[in-house]
Write a protein that holds these residues in place. Structure first.
Motif, PDB file in Angstrom:
ATOM      1  N   GLU A   1      -2.243 -26.313  65.564  1.00 53.34           N
ATOM      2  CA  GLU A   1      -2.937 -27.517  65.908  1.00 53.34           C
ATOM      3  C   GLU A   1      -2.967 -28.545  64.854  1.00 53.34           C
ATOM      4  O   GLU A   1      -3.301 -28.212  63.652  1.00 53.34           O
ATOM      5  N   GLU A   2      -2.530 -29.970  65.107  1.00 57.41           N
ATOM      6  CA  GLU A   2      -2.406 -31.002  64.166  1.00 57.41           C
ATOM      7  C   GLU A   2      -2.722 -32.273  64.629  1.00 57.41           C
ATOM      8  O   GLU A   2      -2.681 -32.283  65.651  1.00 57.41           O
ATOM      9  N   LYS A   3      -3.246 -33.132  63.699  1.00 58.44           N
ATOM     10  CA  LYS A   3      -3.472 -34.551  64.223  1.00 58.44           C
ATOM     11  C   LYS A   3      -2.226 -35.093  64.484  1.00 58.44           C
ATOM     12  O   LYS A   3      -1.181 -35.225  63.905  1.00 58.44           O
ATOM     13  N   VAL A   4      -2.109 -35.621  65.758  1.00 50.61           N
ATOM     14  CA  VAL A   4      -0.988 -36.450  66.209  1.00 50.61           C
ATOM     15  C   VAL A   4      -1.110 -37.762  66.728  1.00 50.61           C
ATOM     16  O   VAL A   4      -2.383 -38.142  67.287  1.00 50.61           O
ATOM     17  N   LYS A   5      -0.157 -38.890  66.557  1.00 52.80           N
ATOM     18  CA  LYS A   5      -0.695 -40.085  67.025  1.00 52.80           C
ATOM     19  C   LYS A   5      -0.128 -40.209  68.232  1.00 52.80           C
ATOM     20  O   LYS A   5       1.059 -39.820  68.931  1.00 52.80           O
ATOM     21  N   VAL A   6      -0.755 -40.743  69.062  1.00 54.37           N
ATOM     22  CA  VAL A   6      -0.433 -40.995  70.814  1.00 54.37           C
ATOM     23  C   VAL A   6      -0.677 -42.582  70.851  1.00 54.37           C
ATOM     24  O   VAL A   6      -1.796 -43.061  70.337  1.00 54.37           O
ATOM     25  N   ARG A   7      -0.216 -43.167  71.792  1.00 52.98           N
ATOM     26  CA  ARG A   7      -0.426 -44.517  72.058  1.00 52.98           C
ATOM     27  C   ARG A   7      -0.157 -44.802  73.498  1.00 52.98           C
ATOM     28  O   ARG A   7       0.772 -44.221  74.336  1.00 52.98           O
ATOM     29  N   TYR A   8      -0.831 -45.875  73.885  1.00 52.61           N
ATOM     30  CA  TYR A   8      -0.553 -46.347  75.316  1.00 52.61           C
ATOM     31  C   TYR A   8      -1.123 -47.633  75.506  1.00 52.61           C
ATOM     32  O   TYR A   8      -2.295 -48.196  74.911  1.00 52.61           O
ATOM     33  N   LEU A   9      -0.398 -48.757  75.881  1.00 53.80           N
ATOM     34  CA  LEU A   9      -0.630 -50.094  75.856  1.00 53.80           C
ATOM     35  C   LEU A   9      -1.066 -50.625  74.738  1.00 53.80           C
ATOM     36  O   LEU A   9      -0.462 -50.295  73.593  1.00 53.80           O
ATOM     37  N   ASP A  10      -2.502 -51.071  74.721  1.00 53.36           N
ATOM     38  CA  ASP A  10      -2.872 -51.505  73.294  1.00 53.36           C
ATOM     39  C   ASP A  10      -3.759 -50.412  72.728  1.00 53.36           C
ATOM     40  O   ASP A  10      -4.425 -50.638  71.392  1.00 53.36           O
ATOM     41  N   GLY A  11      -3.662 -49.277  73.129  1.00 54.70           N
ATOM     42  CA  GLY A  11      -4.437 -48.131  72.636  1.00 54.70           C
ATOM     43  C   GLY A  11      -3.520 -47.217  71.486  1.00 54.70           C
ATOM     44  O   GLY A  11      -2.438 -46.868  71.712  1.00 54.70           O
ATOM     45  N   ASN A  12      -4.275 -47.145  70.281  1.00 60.37           N
ATOM     46  CA  ASN A  12      -3.615 -46.297  69.415  1.00 60.37           C
ATOM     47  C   ASN A  12      -4.800 -45.149  68.914  1.00 60.37           C
ATOM     48  O   ASN A  12      -5.722 -45.473  68.290  1.00 60.37           O
ATOM     49  N   PHE A  13      -4.345 -43.650  69.178  1.00 62.62           N
ATOM     50  CA  PHE A  13      -5.305 -42.882  68.705  1.00 62.62           C
ATOM     51  C   PHE A  13      -4.463 -41.836  67.906  1.00 62.62           C
ATOM     52  O   PHE A  13      -3.303 -41.703  67.750  1.00 62.62           O
ATOM     53  N   GLU A  14      -5.477 -40.952  67.115  1.00 64.23           N
ATOM     54  CA  GLU A  14      -4.976 -39.981  66.340  1.00 64.23           C
ATOM     55  C   GLU A  14      -5.824 -38.703  67.147  1.00 64.23           C
ATOM     56  O   GLU A  14      -7.047 -38.638  67.235  1.00 64.23           O
ATOM     57  N   VAL A  15      -5.091 -37.611  67.851  1.00 66.47           N
ATOM     58  CA  VAL A  15      -5.811 -36.609  68.249  1.00 66.47           C
ATOM     59  C   VAL A  15      -5.299 -35.344  67.605  1.00 66.47           C
ATOM     60  O   VAL A  15      -3.856 -35.215  67.412  1.00 66.47           O
ATOM     61  N   GLU A  16      -6.023 -34.325  68.151  1.00 67.63           N
ATOM     62  CA  GLU A  16      -5.527 -32.785  67.497  1.00 67.63           C
ATOM     63  C   GLU A  16      -5.072 -32.533  68.807  1.00 67.63           C
ATOM     64  O   GLU A  16      -5.311 -32.203  69.830  1.00 67.63           O
ATOM     65  N   LEU A  17      -3.517 -32.019  68.460  1.00 67.97           N
ATOM     66  CA  LEU A  17      -2.804 -31.459  69.587  1.00 67.97           C
ATOM     67  C   LEU A  17      -1.898 -30.280  68.982  1.00 67.97           C
ATOM     68  O   LEU A  17      -1.690 -30.077  67.894  1.00 67.97           O
ATOM     69  N   LEU A  18      -1.506 -29.391  69.952  1.00 62.84           N
ATOM     70  CA  LEU A  18      -0.630 -28.333  69.569  1.00 62.84           C
ATOM     71  C   LEU A  18       0.679 -28.770  69.403  1.00 62.84           C
ATOM     72  O   LEU A  18       1.284 -29.457  70.272  1.00 62.84           O
ATOM     73  N   LYS A  19       1.367 -28.203  68.358  1.00 61.54           N
ATOM     74  CA  LYS A  19       2.766 -28.657  68.153  1.00 61.54           C
ATOM     75  C   LYS A  19       3.597 -27.336  67.297  1.00 61.54           C
ATOM     76  O   LYS A  19       3.079 -26.674  66.793  1.00 61.54           O
ATOM     77  N   CYS A  20       4.920 -27.412  67.356  1.00 62.18           N
ATOM     78  CA  CYS A  20       5.952 -26.659  66.573  1.00 62.18           C
ATOM     79  C   CYS A  20       5.628 -27.021  65.242  1.00 62.18           C
ATOM     80  O   CYS A  20       5.948 -28.346  64.775  1.00 62.18           O
ATOM     81  N   PRO A  21       5.225 -26.135  64.331  1.00 66.88           N
ATOM     82  CA  PRO A  21       4.926 -26.655  62.758  1.00 66.88           C
ATOM     83  C   PRO A  21       6.453 -26.705  62.386  1.00 66.88           C
ATOM     84  O   PRO A  21       6.616 -27.536  61.320  1.00 66.88           O
ATOM     85  N   GLN A  22       7.654 -26.607  63.008  1.00 64.05           N
ATOM     86  CA  GLN A  22       8.951 -26.712  62.322  1.00 64.05           C
ATOM     87  C   GLN A  22       9.529 -27.998  62.865  1.00 64.05           C
ATOM     88  O   GLN A  22       9.699 -28.979  62.230  1.00 64.05           O
ATOM     89  N   CYS A  23       9.924 -27.940  64.074  1.00 62.38           N
ATOM     90  CA  CYS A  23      10.337 -29.317  64.814  1.00 62.38           C
ATOM     91  C   CYS A  23       9.333 -30.255  65.341  1.00 62.38           C
ATOM     92  O   CYS A  23       9.879 -31.342  65.707  1.00 62.38           O
ATOM     93  N   ASN A  24       8.060 -29.971  65.048  1.00 58.98           N
ATOM     94  CA  ASN A  24       7.014 -30.930  65.447  1.00 58.98           C
ATOM     95  C   ASN A  24       6.925 -31.399  67.011  1.00 58.98           C
ATOM     96  O   ASN A  24       6.506 -32.361  67.422  1.00 58.98           O
ATOM     97  N   HIS A  25       7.671 -30.404  67.788  1.00 59.66           N
ATOM     98  CA  HIS A  25       7.816 -30.795  69.291  1.00 59.66           C
ATOM     99  C   HIS A  25       6.246 -30.622  69.642  1.00 59.66           C
ATOM    100  O   HIS A  25       5.655 -29.428  69.597  1.00 59.66           O
ATOM    101  N   VAL A  26       5.622 -31.315  70.557  1.00 57.80           N
ATOM    102  CA  VAL A  26       4.090 -31.591  70.812  1.00 57.80           C
ATOM    103  C   VAL A  26       4.039 -31.080  72.169  1.00 57.80           C
ATOM    104  O   VAL A  26       4.529 -31.457  73.240  1.00 57.80           O
ATOM    105  N   PHE A  27       2.945 -30.177  72.333  1.00 58.63           N
ATOM    106  CA  PHE A  27       2.756 -29.448  73.673  1.00 58.63           C
ATOM    107  C   PHE A  27       1.731 -30.225  74.460  1.00 58.63           C
ATOM    108  O   PHE A  27       0.480 -30.514  73.812  1.00 58.63           O
TER     109      PHE A  27
END
Ligand code: SF4
Ligand code: SF4
Ligand code: SF4
Ligand SMILES: [Zn+2]
Lengths: 788, 68
Positions: free
Chosen positions: B22-48
């Motif tokens: 679990e790590e903080k990941v940046k997501v965005r849509y239109l004018d919105g930018n957020f940081e959320v905790e999401l699951l991802k691969c610790p090595q290649c950063n592929h977000v689930f």
């Protein structure tokens, strides 16, 4: 968008116009509210409503001369509602003695009321309530005037006394046995801030303003019988009420003439029609007043007259429980929001733009154009939610790309000469048509994108048929073919740019072809051409069929009954309505017209791209239409068929009955999936090119991947719901396999892959079985993950 | 928007064979930018992103931003 003009339109809506009973009532008793309380059995509340409109309601309510009843529209459907009897019963069952109120200081000014009759006590009570110091001058030794005429008949002495005593109790000063004469008036006017003259009879005439009841520039106001010149009790109450308003404003030094329209009796703009209303006789009372049950029954006879003409036919307004006047105010608000949420977006995108409301409206208000203009404005301001129409617009782009779009002249005589030999020619009208090829394209068959997607197997047949029949009748005019999309999705989505591009392209094809007449087979194409390409002459395929003959079909007379669902886009196209009916009759079917048909037809739910914006809304349109039709439905628009066909509802496209064997053919009651519709169009283009023009197309081999997909019915259903195509799934899986960019679940041996295609990120869960791949789930989102 | 409610999932990164973290990941849509905790691969950063998240909370936020 001109919001002021829009609000003006909203103000013309007569939904809020009162029924005649209310408008003709001099004090505007809210009859509908009253009967509604009665129906609930709440007589206390009903009495409160009465009391709020009529001072001394306990007395006046019984003796009111009820002009409302003479006007009640029920009179032509059984008999007027017995409003007065209901009011009597309300007093009987709902009256409770008023709570003791504190005596407030009377500091607003001093008012003299000359005459303690009906209008006088009304003025006195109302002004006292407002905080004036009121003095009544009565020439006899009791108040009430004409109220006493009813003593012993309708009113009993005790009640009259009790009510009149209230006047004294609340602190109004009463001087009995004082006769005021004309010459005394100046003295009263000196002594008081205002004088109300309600003496019932007065020798000298005064110039009275009949809106305000004020005399010249004097502090003198006159009401009651002197003004009415008739014995109506309720008119006296009304003039008293209105004079009290004037006196209050006069002493308060505010304009006494401002917004005084529609006081007293007036004509309502509502013209409620009872022609279709079943007559019901008035309830006869068993004793001298209605019992509660009798009241409820009589109240139920009230039609609660209101203009709902548009709403009662529109699933959209019903779903949002909104009337056009309120709708327009919401649009106005939505258009003005700068920072904050646009709460009306979803509603605005849920109108099918079908135009039925305008047909229904007695004052000609139509939401279609308003909604359309609003959507264009939303797009122009960048406020149209991007996800709503994206799929439909992508589909349109596909239809106008090389994957589907195609323009061809009729195959030339030269090109087809190998077919021109005896037995073949004799049997084929089509070949005879080709043989007569003139090289001048007089007609261009434009089947449209949706029909080509859902009924692709018929398109070639139709083309050949119309080449044959048209050439037989108009030998010098060839028939060409044009595959594409007319731009209806862009129009519905409010995308003027996309619309303009499409229209320009069609226009240039038309010019290159030397301005042929377009033969249209889709109702949306018809309306789009009429709106954007008025210079192009068009004719519907159905008229061509009707005029030049049907394809060779096996006609068995005496077949069953069909309901015809007219497409809303053809609402005003009587030629289409007629030719469809002619064809259906020629084929031997009986027609039973639906209540809403032709210019009053309802939308199937596809219009306005509602099925993309709000599935539930589309569904309510579909269900409404399906339940209206007791028989099998016949439609002539591919989208109507798509919307209205159901497991238990047989819906035929006119081509199904022309070309198919409609009896018990289940295939005809299934519609292709979104992915199939895409492929059908691709394939149609390739097939037609090959079969009619002898051109081989280099297909972008769809099996370019080294795997094949297995997709179950369940997963297909999910894909349909989520607007995900097989093509996209292939891309995602291919990408994930090539780059091993995917997640793996060791427990189920499933992979989960994602890929962003344009604005959407798609996820596919799948299982590999050699080169076969089972697709187990798909979903998508638009939010973008910033992976770094 | 919080994606971390599902910090135990059976998925691993196929490429790196790592469990997701679990790590903080940046997501965005239109004018919105957020940081959320999401699951991802610790090595290649592929977000689930799970189906529940995509069609639940994420869709809600997307719609909210579209109506702004
Ligand atoms: S039917 Fe009812 S609402 Fe209509 S005019 Fe009569 S009393 Fe009024
Ligand atoms: S255009 Fe059709 S869907 Fe829209 S408000 Fe009017 S009747 Fe209803
Ligand atoms: S039909 Fe509809 S828009 Fe027209 S006046 Fe009646 S309620 Fe208003
Ligand atoms: Zn990894």
């Amino acid at each position: 968008m001109d919001l002021e003009k829009l609000l003006d339109i909203g103000n013309q809506c007569i939904h809020s116009e009162p029924p005649v009973c209310v408008a003709s009532c001099p004090v505007h008793m809210d009859v509908i509210a009253l009967v509604s309380e009665i129906e609930k059995g709440d007589f206390k509340n009903a009495y409160k409503l009465m009391d709020s409109k009529i001072p001394f309601a306990r007395l006046i309510g019984k003796i009111c001369d009820h002009p409302c009843e003479t006007r009640c529209v029920r009179k032509d459907a059984g008999g007027s509602i017995h409003i007065n009897e209901l009011e009597k019963a309300i007093i009987h069952f709902g009256y409770s003695s008023p709570k003791k109120t504190l005596l407030l200081p009377k500091q607003k000014g001093k008012v003299a009321v000359i005459g303690g009759g009906v209008s006088g006590i009304v003025v006195a009570a109302l002004l006292d309530k407002k905080g004036y110091h009121v003095t009544i001058f009565e020439k006899s030794d009791r108040l009430g005037g004409r109220l006493w005429d009813y003593e012993g008949e309708i009113l009993d002495k005790e009640t009259i006394k009790e009510e009149l005593q209230m006047i004294e109790k609340i602190g109004i000063q009463i001087n009995y046995n004082v006769e005021v004469l004309e010459d005394d008036l100046p003295g009263y006017m000196d002594q008081f801030d205002a004088v109300y003259l309600g003496a019932g009879h007065w020798e000298k005439g005064h110039p009275i303003d009949f809106d305000t009841f004020k005399v010249d520039d004097l502090p003198l106001f006159i009401g009651g019988q002197i003004v009415n010149k008739n014995p109506s009790i309720i008119f006296s109450v009304s003039t008293g009420k209105r004079a009290a308003i004037s006196i209050d404003r006069y002493i308060g030094k505010i304009s006494i003439s401002a917004s005084r329209e529609r006081e007293g009796s007036y004509e309502s703009l509502l013209n409620y029609k009872v022609v279709d209303v079943e007559p019901v006789d008035p309830v006869v009372k068993e004793s001298d007043i209605y019992s509660e049950e009798e009241c409820i029954k009589e109240a139920e006879r009230c039609l609660k007259c209101q203009c709902n003409e548009c709403i009662k036919t529109c699933s959209h307004m019903q779903k949002y429980n909104i009337t056009p006047d309120a709708y327009i105010r919401k649009i106005n608000h939505n258009e003005r929001v700068i920072l904050g949420t646009h709460f009306a977006n979803e509603m605005i995108n849920s109108c099918t733009e079908c135009g039925l409301c305008k047909e229904q409206c007695p004052v000609g208000i139509g939401m279609k154009d308003i909604i359309h203009e609003t959507r264009e404005s939303m797009v122009a301001r960048g406020k149209m939610p991007p996800s709503v129409h994206e799929f439909a617009l992508r589909d349109m782009e596909f239809s106008n790309s090389d994957s589907f779009s195609l323009v061809r002249k009729q195959p030339s005589k030269e090109q087809s000469k190998q077919f021109f030999y005896y037995p073949v020619m004799a049997f084929s009208q089509y070949l005879r048509g080709l043989y007569k090829g003139s090289g001048k394209t007089g007609y261009l068959f434009y089947p449209g994108c949706q029909l080509s997607a859902t009924h692709s197997s018929y398109i070639g047949e139709i083309y050949k048929h119309i080449v044959g029949t048209i050439k037989e009748n108009e030998a010098d005019l060839d028939v060409g073919l044009y595959l594409g999309c007319c731009g209806a999705p862009a129009d519905w989505a409010g995308r003027q740019d996309g619309m303009n591009d499409t229209v320009a392209k069609i226009k240039s094809v038309w010019e290159e072809m030397d301005k042929p007449t377009f033969i249209l087979a889709c109702s949306s194409c018809s309306s789009t051409f009429a709106k954007y390409l008025p210079m192009i002459q068009t004719i519907s395929l159905w008229e061509i069929f009707d005029k030049y003959g049907l394809p060779e079909v096996d006609i068995k007379k005496g077949k069953r009954l069909l309901n015809i669902h007219d497409a809303c886009a053809t609402r005003h196209d009587t030629k289409i309505h007629e030719s469809i009916r002619n064809i259906v009759k020629t084929l031997g079917y009986k027609i039973e017209e639906l209540e809403y048909s032709k210019d009053k037809t309802k939308c199937c739910g596809y219009g306005g791209l509602v099925s993309y914006a709000n599935k539930e809304q589309a569904k309510s349109f579909q269900e409404d239409r399906i339940q209206e039709s007791p028989n099998d439905l016949l439609v002539y628009c591919a989208m109507c068929k798509d919307s209205l066909v159901r497991d238990n509802k047989r819906t035929f496209h006119i081509l199904d009955v022309l070309y198919g064997k409609e009896d018990n053919n289940v295939i005809l009651q299934q519609m292709p999936t979104l992915s199939q519709k895409l492929n059908n169009r691709k394939k149609l283009k390739a097939d037609l090119l090959k079969e009619i023009w002898g051109e081989e197309q280099t297909m972008d081999a769809s099996n370019k991947y080294n795997f094949v997909l297995n997709i179950s019915k369940d997963v297909y259903d999910i894909m349909e719901k989520r607007y995900i195509l097989v093509n996209d799934i292939e891309k995602i899986i291919d990408h994930s396999r090539k780059n091993n960019e995917r997640f793996y679940n060791p427990e189920t041996s499933n992979y989960l892959a994602r890929l962003k295609l344009e604005n959407v990120t798609y996820w596919v869960q799948y299982e590999e079985k050699g080169n076969e791949i089972d697709v187990n789930n798909v979903y998508s989102h638009r939010m973008e993950v910033v992976e770094e | 928007m919080n994606g971390a409610s599902e910090n135990k999932v059976p998925w691993i990164c196929a490429k790196c064979q790592k469990e997701l973290v679990e790590e903080k990941v940046k997501v965005r849509y239109l004018d919105g930018n957020f940081e959320v905790e999401l699951l991802k691969c610790p090595q290649c950063n592929h977000v689930f992103i799970s189906e529940d998240l995509a069609l639940g909370k994420m869709l809600e936020v997307e719609k909210g931003l579209e109506d702004k």
